[in-house]
Design a protein around this motif. Structure first.
Motif, PDB file in Angstrom:
ATOM      1  N   GLN A  99      -5.362   3.939   6.605  1.00 48.08           N
ATOM      2  CA  GLN A  99      -7.035   3.167   6.322  1.00 48.08           C
ATOM      3  C   GLN A  99      -7.176   2.917   4.856  1.00 48.08           C
ATOM      4  O   GLN A  99      -6.878   4.422   4.528  1.00 48.08           O
ATOM      5  N   GLN A 100      -8.259   1.954   4.647  1.00 45.28           N
ATOM      6  CA  GLN A 100      -8.310   2.256   3.258  1.00 45.28           C
ATOM      7  C   GLN A 100      -9.653   3.755   2.971  1.00 45.28           C
ATOM      8  O   GLN A 100     -10.317   3.123   3.370  1.00 45.28           O
ATOM      9  N   VAL A 101      -9.494   4.659   1.648  1.00 46.37           N
ATOM     10  CA  VAL A 101     -10.948   5.168   1.863  1.00 46.37           C
ATOM     11  C   VAL A 101     -11.082   5.043   0.356  1.00 46.37           C
ATOM     12  O   VAL A 101     -10.428   4.378  -0.586  1.00 46.37           O
ATOM     13  N   ALA A 102     -12.902   4.738  -0.149  1.00 45.15           N
ATOM     14  CA  ALA A 102     -13.031   4.113  -1.339  1.00 45.15           C
ATOM     15  C   ALA A 102     -13.569   6.081  -2.065  1.00 45.15           C
ATOM     16  O   ALA A 102     -14.909   5.896  -1.668  1.00 45.15           O
ATOM     17  N   ALA A 103     -12.519   6.601  -2.556  1.00 43.47           N
ATOM     18  CA  ALA A 103     -12.672   7.653  -3.591  1.00 43.47           C
ATOM     19  C   ALA A 103     -11.098   7.224  -3.653  1.00 43.47           C
ATOM     20  O   ALA A 103     -10.128   6.680  -3.504  1.00 43.47           O
ATOM     21  N   PRO A 104     -11.161   7.983  -4.917  1.00 47.62           N
ATOM     22  CA  PRO A 104      -9.776   8.598  -5.773  1.00 47.62           C
ATOM     23  C   PRO A 104      -8.999   9.366  -4.948  1.00 47.62           C
ATOM     24  O   PRO A 104      -9.236  10.070  -4.753  1.00 47.62           O
ATOM     25  N   LEU A 105      -7.240   9.007  -4.868  1.00 48.87           N
ATOM     26  CA  LEU A 105      -5.944   9.622  -4.940  1.00 48.87           C
ATOM     27  C   LEU A 105      -7.081  11.388  -4.842  1.00 48.87           C
ATOM     28  O   LEU A 105      -6.955  12.320  -3.585  1.00 48.87           O
ATOM     29  N   SER A 106      -7.379  11.751  -5.585  1.00 52.88           N
ATOM     30  CA  SER A 106      -7.396  13.378  -5.774  1.00 52.88           C
ATOM     31  C   SER A 106      -8.604  14.075  -4.951  1.00 52.88           C
ATOM     32  O   SER A 106      -8.606  14.802  -4.720  1.00 52.88           O
ATOM     33  N   ASP A 107      -9.449  12.876  -4.774  1.00 55.71           N
ATOM     34  CA  ASP A 107     -11.012  13.525  -3.673  1.00 55.71           C
ATOM     35  C   ASP A 107     -10.220  13.401  -2.384  1.00 55.71           C
ATOM     36  O   ASP A 107     -10.501  14.799  -1.740  1.00 55.71           O
ATOM     37  N   VAL A 157     -13.009   8.695   6.135  1.00 51.81           N
ATOM     38  CA  VAL A 157     -13.784   7.990   6.110  1.00 51.81           C
ATOM     39  C   VAL A 157     -15.540   8.065   5.603  1.00 51.81           C
ATOM     40  O   VAL A 157     -15.184   7.963   4.205  1.00 51.81           O
ATOM     41  N   VAL A 158     -15.338   9.160   6.499  1.00 50.85           N
ATOM     42  CA  VAL A 158     -16.721   9.453   6.717  1.00 50.85           C
ATOM     43  C   VAL A 158     -17.229  10.666   5.524  1.00 50.85           C
ATOM     44  O   VAL A 158     -18.098   9.968   4.775  1.00 50.85           O
ATOM     45  N   ALA A 159     -16.733  11.468   5.069  1.00 49.75           N
ATOM     46  CA  ALA A 159     -16.554  12.502   4.858  1.00 49.75           C
ATOM     47  C   ALA A 159     -16.615  11.613   2.962  1.00 49.75           C
ATOM     48  O   ALA A 159     -16.827  12.957   2.391  1.00 49.75           O
TER      49      ALA A 159
END
Length: 141
Positions: A17-25, A131-133
């Motif tokens: 799944q792709q997550v719309a957040a930087p890897l560190s987050d 993803v939601v979090a």
């Protein structure tokens, strides 16, 4: 992941799944909020072992964190109580852009009588919770 392989009944599945957040987050969510992807009532011990209630079709599961590679992956055994043996799970993170991370879950060595689709749906649900979090204003995990 390396593990001796018995080719006769090795069953694997992979979801991502792709997550719309930087890897560190995303990494911070994975390591600080294991309830998101392991289960709501997870109990982690200092020795790396864990147990979770209500995981995988309302059963209990347990296992051990085998490897943690900073900002890359977590490898663990995953043993739903109805199974004879544990599966090996790798949760890997790959930078997909400045504000995007691809999270991949690879599960191997689960019993051949267990549906690949059922295992894939379980882990896809875990990724959906990440993803939601990770969405803006939802860090009340």
């Amino acid at each position: 992941m390396t593990r001796p392989v018995e080719y006769t009944d090795l069953v694997t599945t992979h979801v991502e799944q792709q997550v719309a957040a930087p890897l560190s987050d995303v990494w911070e969510l994975v390591v600080s909020c294991p309830e998101l992807w392991l289960g709501e009532s997870v109990r982690l011990e200092m020795d790396g072992s864990y147990a979770v209630d209500g995981c995988f079709d309302s059963n209990h599961a347990y296992g051990r964190i085998e490897e943690v590679a900073l900002l890359e992956r977590v490898v663990l055994t995953w043993h739903p109580e109805a199974w004879d043996d544990a599966a090996l799970v790798e949760v890997a993170l790959v930078e997909a852009g400045p504000d995007a991370t691809r999270v991949c879950v690879h599960v191997e060595d689960f019993p051949d009588h267990v549906s690949v689709d059922v295992v894939a749906r379980h882990w896809q649900g875990a990724l959906d919770r990440l993803v939601v979090a990770s969405a803006p204003h939802s860090h009340a995990a």
